[in-house]
Design a protein around this motif. Structure first.
Motif, PDB file in Angstrom:
ATOM      1  N   LEU A   1      48.942  33.921  37.624  1.00  0.00           N
ATOM      2  CA  LEU A   1      47.568  33.459  37.212  1.00  0.00           C
ATOM      3  C   LEU A   1      45.996  33.559  38.122  1.00  0.00           C
ATOM      4  CD1 LEU A   1      48.936  29.063  37.297  1.00  0.00           C
ATOM      5  CD2 LEU A   1      48.619  31.022  35.074  1.00  0.00           C
ATOM      6  N   SER A   2      44.657  33.442  37.742  1.00  0.00           N
ATOM      7  CA  SER A   2      43.961  33.765  37.998  1.00  0.00           C
ATOM      8  C   SER A   2      42.939  32.329  38.784  1.00  0.00           C
ATOM      9  CB  SER A   2      42.463  33.523  36.830  1.00  0.00           C
ATOM     10  OG  SER A   2      43.702  35.487  36.438  1.00  0.00           O
ATOM     11  N   ARG A   3      43.833  31.763  38.712  1.00  0.00           N
ATOM     12  CA  ARG A   3      43.336  30.902  40.238  1.00  0.00           C
ATOM     13  C   ARG A   3      44.228  29.853  40.066  1.00  0.00           C
ATOM     14  NH1 ARG A   3      40.911  25.751  36.947  1.00  0.00           N
ATOM     15  NH2 ARG A   3      40.851  26.522  34.746  1.00  0.00           N
ATOM     16  N   SER A   4      44.787  28.722  40.482  1.00  0.00           N
ATOM     17  CA  SER A   4      45.680  27.960  41.301  1.00  0.00           C
ATOM     18  C   SER A   4      45.565  26.199  40.250  1.00  0.00           C
ATOM     19  CB  SER A   4      45.364  27.283  42.751  1.00  0.00           C
ATOM     20  OG  SER A   4      46.880  26.643  43.038  1.00  0.00           O
ATOM     21  N   VAL A   5      46.453  26.511  39.433  1.00  0.00           N
ATOM     22  CA  VAL A   5      47.218  24.854  38.352  1.00  0.00           C
ATOM     23  C   VAL A   5      47.453  24.700  38.740  1.00  0.00           C
ATOM     24  CG1 VAL A   5      46.271  24.460  36.077  1.00  0.00           C
ATOM     25  CG2 VAL A   5      45.322  26.578  36.695  1.00  0.00           C
ATOM     26  N   ASP A   6      47.756  23.430  38.911  1.00  0.00           N
ATOM     27  CA  ASP A   6      49.112  22.513  38.590  1.00  0.00           C
ATOM     28  C   ASP A   6      49.801  22.535  36.987  1.00  0.00           C
ATOM     29  OD1 ASP A   6      51.605  20.797  39.603  1.00  0.00           O
ATOM     30  OD2 ASP A   6      49.949  19.856  40.364  1.00  0.00           O
ATOM     31  N   LEU A   7      50.688  23.349  37.010  1.00  0.00           N
ATOM     32  CA  LEU A   7      51.377  23.392  35.304  1.00  0.00           C
ATOM     33  C   LEU A   7      51.953  22.011  35.370  1.00  0.00           C
ATOM     34  CD1 LEU A   7      52.358  26.825  35.117  1.00  0.00           C
ATOM     35  CD2 LEU A   7      49.824  25.537  34.340  1.00  0.00           C
ATOM     36  N   SER A   8      52.799  21.683  36.870  1.00  0.00           N
ATOM     37  CA  SER A   8      53.458  21.003  36.339  1.00  0.00           C
ATOM     38  C   SER A   8      52.706  19.191  35.734  1.00  0.00           C
ATOM     39  CB  SER A   8      54.328  20.493  37.090  1.00  0.00           C
ATOM     40  OG  SER A   8      55.461  20.984  37.796  1.00  0.00           O
TER      41      SER A   8
END
Length: 387
Positions: free
Chosen positions: A7-14
């Motif tokens: 990912l290009s930036r941190s994302v909390d997908l959960s």
């Protein structure tokens, strides 16, 4: 084959997934893709940055993107396929992969192939040799990449625009309106100055959801010096934002001229909510949808034409409804998040099954590539094994 998503930036997908299950927000396609492929998701981490990452970031991207690339490259082999969601995270990994013999398969999404720095890096580091598949979002960009890098047809793929039609969908109006409501959204390349000029003297309300996940200090956006009394702009949470679309009589996406397809996310969401759309004509999908009569187009900066288009919808509600229906049907047929994810899965699995193909220079995919040397300012650095 082991699959990875960078990912290009941190994302909390959960968390995105949990909230989406509760109808708190749209589903995130990278969560769905990771589940389809059983892929490992990697996030940039500012805490992992070292001095070498800060030096390498002078070439491109942010230090955390280089830190992620360095942490991964020695763990990846020919049995790995990595999808990088942007050139910011993809180029560092592709550059390092050029120095690796048993390198992974790389897929990189490129949003702005004509940018000077993007073009320079593609040629300087011969990234066409270390990237197995380029993704972009318009045919114009795909054609440019093929011509600029002399790539075969199969090395560039146009991905469809998408939205989550489970979340963004038609629904009841919850607002008692005294006059027509115009909705707009986004910050990237937005021209709210022209929208203000077009609506200043109209008996309408204009409500702007002024937020963008990709906005930065470099984001181009034009607001009027003084906001008209009938225009408001402020961030909104997801469900409030969705209701703005549903409550609106039309959506107007006013853009500064650009060639990288700004405004398409808002366009997909509005059409999925079955709203008629007026949008600034720009190259790519927007132009095609205008020509198909799915949306109404106006020239960049033309407040008079935008005003006339708005009045045309207000005075001809049956016309607005017919156009909204055409757009809604198009979204369901071609631009759902499910179709987007399955398209990527198909592309990646097809790529994974063709390990025996050759690069145009005669190197097989598992041979070390003849990458260009690092520029003089960083030639003393060893990006794979920094001290």
């Amino acid at each position: 084959m082991r699959y990875h998503i960078c990912l290009s930036r941190s994302v909390d997908l959960s968390k995105f997934h949990r909230d989406a299950q509760l109808d708190q927000c749209p589903r995130h396609t990278m969560w769905d893709l990771s589940q389809e492929l059983d892929a490992t998701v990697h996030h940039p981490d500012a805490k992992a940055v070292t001095w070498i990452d800060r030096r390498l970031a002078k070439l491109t991207s942010e230090p955390e993107h280089w830190a992620l690339a360095r942490s991964l490259i020695n763990k990846l082999t020919a049995n790995d396929l990595v999808f990088c969601t942007g050139e910011d995270v993809g180029f560092p990994l592709a550059i390092l992969a050029g120095f690796k013999a048993n390198r992974p398969k790389l897929v990189v999404y490129i949003l702005e192939p004509k940018r000077l720095r993007v073009r320079a890096l593609l040629k300087l580091f011969r990234l066409a040799q270390s990237v197995d598949l380029f993704l972009t979002n318009t045919q114009l960009k795909a054609d440019y990449l093929r011509q600029y890098l002399q790539l075969p047809q199969e090395k560039v793929h146009v991905v469809r625009e998408q939205t989550d039609v489970r979340f963004f969908c038609p629904g009841p109006v919850t607002l008692e309106k005294q006059r027509p409501l115009i909705a707009s959204a986004g910050l990237e390349q937005r021209d709210y100055k022209t929208l203000a000029e077009a609506t200043r003297d109209l008996d309408v309300d204009v409500n702007i959801c002024a937020v963008s996940p990709n906005a930065s200090a470099k984001t181009r956006v034009a607001f009027p010096e003084v906001m008209p009394s009938n225009m408001t702009a402020h961030p909104q949470e997801w469900r409030q934002f969705r209701q703005l679309y549903r409550n609106s009589d039309m959506v107007v996406i006013s853009l500064l001229y650009n060639t990288y397809s700004a405004g398409l996310t808002t366009l997909m969401e509005a059409l999925a909510c079955r709203r008629p759309v007026i949008i600034t004509r720009t190259p790519g999908l927007t132009e095609r949808l205008i020509d198909l009569g799915v949306v109404t187009g106006v020239a960049p900066g033309d407040a008079t034409a935008m005003k006339q288009a708005i009045l045309n919808f207000i005075n001809n509600p049956e016309l607005a409804e017919a156009q909204a229906q055409r757009g809604y049907e198009l979204i369901l047929q071609e631009h759902t998040s499910e179709a987007y994810v399955q398209d990527l899965v198909c592309q990646f699995k097809q790529l994974a099954e063709h390990r025996a193909c050759f690069h145009s220079d005669g190197n097989t995919l598992n041979e070390p590539l003849k990458a260009a040397p690092l520029p003089t300012s960083t030639a003393s650095l060893n990006p794979l094994n920094p001290s």
